[in-house]
Write a protein that holds these residues in place. Structure first.
Motif, short mmCIF file in Angstrom:
data_model
loop_
_atom_site.label_atom_id
_atom_site.label_comp_id
_atom_site.label_asym_id
_atom_site.label_seq_id
_atom_site.Cartn_x
_atom_site.Cartn_y
_atom_site.Cartn_z
N LEU A 247 0.84 -1.20 0.00
CA LEU A 247 0.00 0.00 0.00
C LEU A 247 0.87 1.25 0.00
CD1 LEU A 247 -2.76 1.48 0.49
CD2 LEU A 247 -2.33 1.17 2.93
N ALA A 286 8.55 4.98 7.50
CA ALA A 286 7.36 4.52 6.79
C ALA A 286 6.13 5.28 7.27
CB ALA A 286 7.18 3.02 7.00
N GLY A 287 6.02 5.45 8.59
CA GLY A 287 4.89 6.15 9.16
C GLY A 287 4.83 7.60 8.69
N LEU A 290 3.83 7.82 5.04
CA LEU A 290 2.39 7.58 4.87
C LEU A 290 1.58 8.83 5.20
CD1 LEU A 290 1.69 4.01 6.29
CD2 LEU A 290 1.17 4.86 4.02
N VAL A 291 1.92 9.46 6.34
CA VAL A 291 1.16 10.64 6.75
C VAL A 291 1.35 11.77 5.74
CG1 VAL A 291 1.02 12.45 8.48
CG2 VAL A 291 1.13 10.07 9.18
N THR A 294 -0.63 11.12 2.60
CA THR A 294 -2.06 11.35 2.79
C THR A 294 -2.36 12.84 2.74
OG1 THR A 294 -1.66 9.77 4.55
CG2 THR A 294 -3.91 10.44 4.19
N ARG A 298 -1.61 12.89 -2.63
CA ARG A 298 -2.49 11.73 -2.70
C ARG A 298 -2.26 10.93 -3.97
NH1 ARG A 298 -7.10 12.78 0.40
NH2 ARG A 298 -8.07 10.90 -0.35
N ALA B 90 -8.35 7.79 3.15
CA ALA B 90 -7.22 8.63 3.56
C ALA B 90 -7.00 8.55 5.06
CB ALA B 90 -7.47 10.07 3.13
N THR B 91 -8.10 8.50 5.84
CA THR B 91 -7.90 8.46 7.29
C THR B 91 -7.28 7.13 7.71
OG1 THR B 91 -10.18 7.71 7.55
CG2 THR B 91 -9.74 10.03 7.94
N ILE B 92 -7.67 6.04 7.03
CA ILE B 92 -7.07 4.75 7.39
C ILE B 92 -5.58 4.77 7.09
CG2 ILE B 92 -6.92 2.33 6.69
CD1 ILE B 92 -9.73 2.02 7.00
N VAL B 93 -5.22 5.22 5.90
CA VAL B 93 -3.81 5.27 5.54
C VAL B 93 -3.07 6.21 6.50
CG1 VAL B 93 -2.16 5.89 3.77
CG2 VAL B 93 -4.28 4.75 3.14
N GLY B 94 -3.69 7.35 6.79
CA GLY B 94 -3.07 8.32 7.70
C GLY B 94 -2.86 7.73 9.09
N ILE B 96 -2.63 4.61 9.88
CA ILE B 96 -1.58 3.58 9.83
C ILE B 96 -0.23 4.27 10.00
CG2 ILE B 96 -0.36 1.91 8.38
CD1 ILE B 96 -3.04 1.23 7.08
N GLY B 97 -0.07 5.41 9.33
CA GLY B 97 1.15 6.19 9.48
C GLY B 97 1.36 6.60 10.93
N VAL B 98 0.29 7.09 11.57
CA VAL B 98 0.37 7.52 12.97
C VAL B 98 0.76 6.34 13.85
CG1 VAL B 98 -0.95 8.38 14.92
CG2 VAL B 98 -1.30 9.36 12.66
#
Lengths: 314, 298
Positions: A247, A286-287, A290-291, A294, A298, B90-94, B96-98
């Motif tokens: 992902l 990675a975290g 991802l943030v 997002t 996008r 987007a919130t799920i991916v975000g 996961i990042g958190v």
């Protein structure tokens, strides 16, 4: 030049470039790139479902694992050669993805993500449960002598690189072709507006089903490739983390682009490679990525390039 | 049995946080388990930096950890969830990042060891057992059938918090506002409810509940940077079985699962029990998406 020709040239050019790199790169990076190509194959498989069909799965590690263990167990206990074991792996992944798809596709949106996550978790636990054969977290090593195709030694770095390239190219060309024919357009139709696609008379469920199976089988092929090329089969590859990785790669490279998965995997691999030299908390990177993705990009790297400069990018 | 009850109590609190966030905001917070972990880790930091009697440190942790976790969550809501307009994917991916950011930050600052927090009090309480003996009903205290006062306290505290939460949701204005936002975001906005502030508070509250649950459990289990994984999965299971967004269902399911977890493991190996549980949950979600206790959506 038509868009179709341009994208074919792009893909062939990319494959040619990767082929040349096999003989130019220093051995450390050659090994890395072989790994990246196998993982990018996994990302390509993930992209079929996420990027083109618009279904976000959080459980692809089970398909990767099905291929990995399908091949690993067939070679270890079945005594099969690489090619027959690879076929077994593909069948395992295809059957698993068909079963999962039949169940999971009854749900949509958030429920689909959680159902795939749960199935993958069950798969991970199953690997642990049969620890007597799978050796659980510890994993097992496929003997070097067994990793050969018709006298070609897959443990030799350049041969391994070229084998990874063959795997990657097959996945790339298959998906690229798939998106040029009407089947691919229907998948994009499902992503953009499922209701309208159904109204136009397409069987949405069957297209989604096919997408999951194709996606799962390519992911399984990547898993099998990883096992045979790097000689290691372990439960870590079926854990949640390995469902999140594709992902991440696809999002970073650009969902719904053909070369995005490779670009994303390449960037992420080296990012983690460099940062793991600095700290053992490399998943932090990675975290953060991802943030940031997002929030700000996008579309991913290739997606942003396509939007801003090169509209024809496949 | 009692172990199960302690597990159920803590699980109910954690899952309630997840359920609240999903119910009101329609956001699946994948980082929920990490707020749980954050609560435990903060509890350890607070308890070790405050000397003296363990009870002092524990009370301080009980007060501080949920607040800090809640503030972190509010920050996450403001910086990440709000800018993406609460889009589900987007919130799920975000989040996961958190998840990884919180987990790995804990690894860097707190380290990979598991560390215990001393319970504020712990007395062995032997439970009486009644049996027909030679001279009628006799009461005796067998070995093994005992508990300690702290575990009873955890159960009591969890019940008290759940009751308080239920009262707030049903009787107070804050609860009314949250329920209004849950029912219809647009209309709530039209009635002058500051929806975005409600979202931040709800997200913080959800994380706070998880952290609170973690502080309660940390004297029994140890604090570890990977400890968020199991509570997350179990909370998911509970919230799904109980019906996404249904508070009453969440509590019933938590008790059911918390208690049965121990009982099933007696008969089957824990891994097999987990496999069956996860598969069942997936199937519940496939065939009864409204949960076992939830109502069918209109």
């Amino acid at each position: 030049m038509s868009i179709g020709t341009r994208s074919t040239l792009l893909h062939l050019g990319l494959i040619a470039l990767l082929f040349v790199l096999a003989f130019v790169l220093p051995s450390y990076h050659q090994g890395n790139l072989a790994r990246i190509m196998v993982l990018a194959t996994y990302a390509i498989g993930y992209n079929v479902l996420f990027g083109y069909t618009g279904l976000l799965s959080l459980g692809h590690a089970m398909f990767f694992g099905a291929g990995m263990y399908g091949l690993g167990l067939a070679m270890q206990y079945g005594g099969l050669g690489v090619i027959p074991a690879f076929v077994v792996a593909l069948i395992c992944a295809a059957v698993l993805s068909a079963v999962v798809a039949m169940l999971a596709l009854r749900t949509i949106g958030v429920a689909f993500m959680i159902v795939t996550l749960m199935f993958a978790q069950a798969g991970y636990l199953t690997v642990l449960y049969f620890g007597a054969w799978t050796r659980g977290d510890e994993g097992f090593v496929i003997a070097q002598s067994a990793r050969q195709i018709a006298g070609l030694d897959l443990t030799q770095p350049t041969t391994r690189y070229l084998a990874a390239l063959v795997l990657f190219s097959a996945a790339l060309l298959i998906t690229a072709r798939m998106m040029q024919v009407s089947f691919g357009s229907v998948l994009i139709g499902v992503r953009e507006n499922e209701e309208r696609t159904r109204m136009l008379g397409y069987d949405v469920f069957r297209h989604k089903l096919a997408a999951v199976i194709i996606s799962g089988t390519i992911s399984g092929a990547a898993g099998a490739g990883y096992a045979v090329l790097f000689g290691y089969v372990g439960a870590t590859f079926t854990s949640v983390q390995y469902s999140i990785f594709p992902l991440l790669w696809v999002l970073l490279g650009g969902a719904g682009t053909t070369i995005g998965p490779l670009v994303g995997t390449l960037f992420m691999f080296y990012l983690i490679d460099y940062s793991s030299g600095l700290t053992n908390a490399y998943m932090l990177i990675a975290g953060v990525v991802l943030v940031l993705l997002t929030l700000f990009a996008r579309l991913g790297l290739v997606g942003e390039i396509r939007k801003r400069w090169v509209a024809w990018l496949p | 049995m009692l172990e199960g009850a302690v597990g159920a109590a803590v699980l109910a609190l954690t899952a309630l946080g997840l359920s609240l966030v999903f119910g009101v905001m329609r956001v699946v917070n994948v980082a929920h388990g990490e707020f749980f972990m954050l609560g435990a880790v903060i509890a350890w930091f607070v308890a070790t930096s405050i000397g003296g009697h363990p009870a002092v440190g524990f009370v301080a942790a009980l007060a501080l950890a949920p607040v800090i976790a809640g503030l972190v969550a509010v920050l996450v809501d403001r910086l990440i969830l709000k800018p993406v307009k609460y889009d589900p994917e987007a919130t799920i991916v975000g989040t996961i990042g958190v998840l990884y950011i919180l987990q790995q930050t804990a690894l860097m600052t707190y380290g990979p060891e598991a560390r215990p927090v001393e319970p504020p009090f712990s007395h062995r309480i032997a439970l009486p057992w009644f049996e027909w003996g030679e001279n009628g009903l006799a009461m005796f205290y067998p070995w093994g059938l005992s508990t300690n006062s702290y575990k009873l306290f955890v159960i009591g505290a969890a019940i008290a918090i759940l009751l308080a939460f239920w009262l707030i949701m049903t009787r107070s204005k804050a609860g009314l506002i949250m329920r209004a936002t849950q029912l219809d975001r647009e209309t709530a906005l039209a009635f002058g409810i500051p929806v975005s502030r409600v979202y931040s508070i709800v997200f913080g509250l959800g994380a706070g509940l998880a952290a609170l649950a973690a502080v309660l459990i940390v004297p029994i289990q140890q604090a570890h940077y990977l400890m968020g994984h199991d509570p997350l999965l179990l909370s998911f299971i509970v919230v799904i079985i109980g019906g996404l967004g249904s508070v009453r269902g969440t509590v019933v399911a938590a008790v059911l699962i918390g208690m049965s977890d121990g009982i099933i493991s007696v008969f089957l190996s824990p891994t097999l029990a987990k496999i069956i549980a996860t598969l069942l949950v997936a199937l519940v979600l496939v065939f009864r998406p409204q949960g076992l206790f939830g109502k069918k959506p209109a």
